[in-house]
Scaffold this motif. Structure first.
Motif, short mmCIF file in Angstrom:
data_model
loop_
_atom_site.label_atom_id
_atom_site.label_comp_id
_atom_site.label_asym_id
_atom_site.label_seq_id
_atom_site.Cartn_x
_atom_site.Cartn_y
_atom_site.Cartn_z
N GLY A 14 48.02 42.25 34.37
CA GLY A 14 46.76 41.73 33.86
C GLY A 14 45.56 42.32 34.60
O GLY A 14 44.57 42.70 33.98
N LYS A 15 45.68 42.41 35.92
CA LYS A 15 44.58 42.97 36.72
C LYS A 15 44.39 44.45 36.42
O LYS A 15 43.25 44.94 36.39
CB LYS A 15 44.85 42.75 38.21
N ALA A 16 45.48 45.17 36.19
CA ALA A 16 45.38 46.60 35.86
C ALA A 16 44.64 46.80 34.53
O ALA A 16 43.76 47.66 34.43
CB ALA A 16 46.77 47.23 35.80
N ILE A 17 44.98 45.99 33.53
CA ILE A 17 44.28 46.07 32.23
C ILE A 17 42.82 45.70 32.41
O ILE A 17 41.92 46.35 31.87
CB ILE A 17 44.96 45.17 31.18
N VAL A 22 37.06 47.14 32.61
CA VAL A 22 35.80 47.11 33.36
C VAL A 22 35.29 48.53 33.58
O VAL A 22 34.09 48.80 33.43
CB VAL A 22 35.97 46.33 34.68
N ARG A 23 36.20 49.45 33.92
CA ARG A 23 35.80 50.85 34.12
C ARG A 23 35.24 51.47 32.84
O ARG A 23 34.48 52.43 32.89
CB ARG A 23 36.99 51.69 34.61
N VAL A 28 35.39 41.28 31.34
CA VAL A 28 36.58 40.47 31.14
C VAL A 28 36.29 39.06 31.64
O VAL A 28 35.91 38.87 32.80
CB VAL A 28 37.81 41.08 31.84
N THR A 29 36.47 38.08 30.76
CA THR A 29 36.19 36.68 31.09
C THR A 29 37.26 36.09 32.01
O THR A 29 36.94 35.37 32.94
CB THR A 29 36.11 35.83 29.80
N ALA A 30 38.54 36.39 31.72
CA ALA A 30 39.63 35.80 32.50
C ALA A 30 40.89 36.64 32.40
O ALA A 30 41.10 37.34 31.42
CB ALA A 30 39.93 34.39 32.01
#
Length: 181
Positions: A14-17, A22-23, A28-30
């Motif tokens: 999830g953090k990778a996506i 973001v890049r 991203v809200t959550a």
């Protein structure tokens, strides 16, 4: 604003996506790991996109899709075999292995679609509740009786005065009633 919620069972996925989005200029809200977390986040969101995998800690994507409000779109990221099993027509998908430009282009397309829906809904005339409609009808009736106007003329009179004074039709109709009585 269109909210983006990322949901994968592994927090690192999830953090990778999220970082990838973001890049590329998305907010991203959550980032969630379960369907229950998503349901908590979407409560109160006006428009959004859920970007998810096939299976979460507590449910499958299809179960989450059934629980989502109509104003939240879903983008499924999964293998070709899993996507083949996807029977819901309203779910967009991106095949694994993930190609960044496919993901970004699909998200942009979904956002444009949401914005078109938004504009279409914004342009629709507002539905009045029965009390408000009764005030307008009463004012039209008074104008028709006292000024020998047709219903259409009375309606246009209230509508024009509403636009000229910068008030809504219900307020203008109420002013007509106050003046006439």
């Amino acid at each position: 604003m269109i909210n983006i919620i990322v949901v994968f069972p592994k927090p690192e996925d999830g953090k990778a996506i999220k970082n990838l989005l973001v890049r590329n200029g998305f907010e991203v809200t959550a980032v969630c790991t379960s369907g229950a977390q998503v349901m908590t986040v979407v409560d109160g969101i006006e428009y959004g996109i859920v970007i998810c995998g096939y299976k979460f800690n507590d449910m499958l994507y299809s179960q989450l899709y059934e629980c989502l409000p109509a104003n939240i779109e879903m983008l499924l990221i999964a293998s070709r075999m899993k996507l083949h099993d996807c029977t819901e027509k309203d779910i967009l998908s991106v095949e694994m292995p993930l190609k960044v430009y496919d993901l970004i282009n699909t998200i942009e397309m979904v956002m444009q679609s949401i914005n078109r829906k938004r504009k279409k809904l914004k342009g629709r005339p507002q539905k009045r509740n029965p009390k408000e409609q009764a005030v307008i009808d009463k004012a039209k009736k008074v104008l028709m009786e006292r000024n020998n106007m047709s219903e259409e003329e009375a309606h246009r009179y209230i509508q024009k005065n509403s636009m000229d004074s910068g008030t809504n039709m219900v307020e203008t109709a109420q002013m007509v009633l106050d003046i006439m009585h």
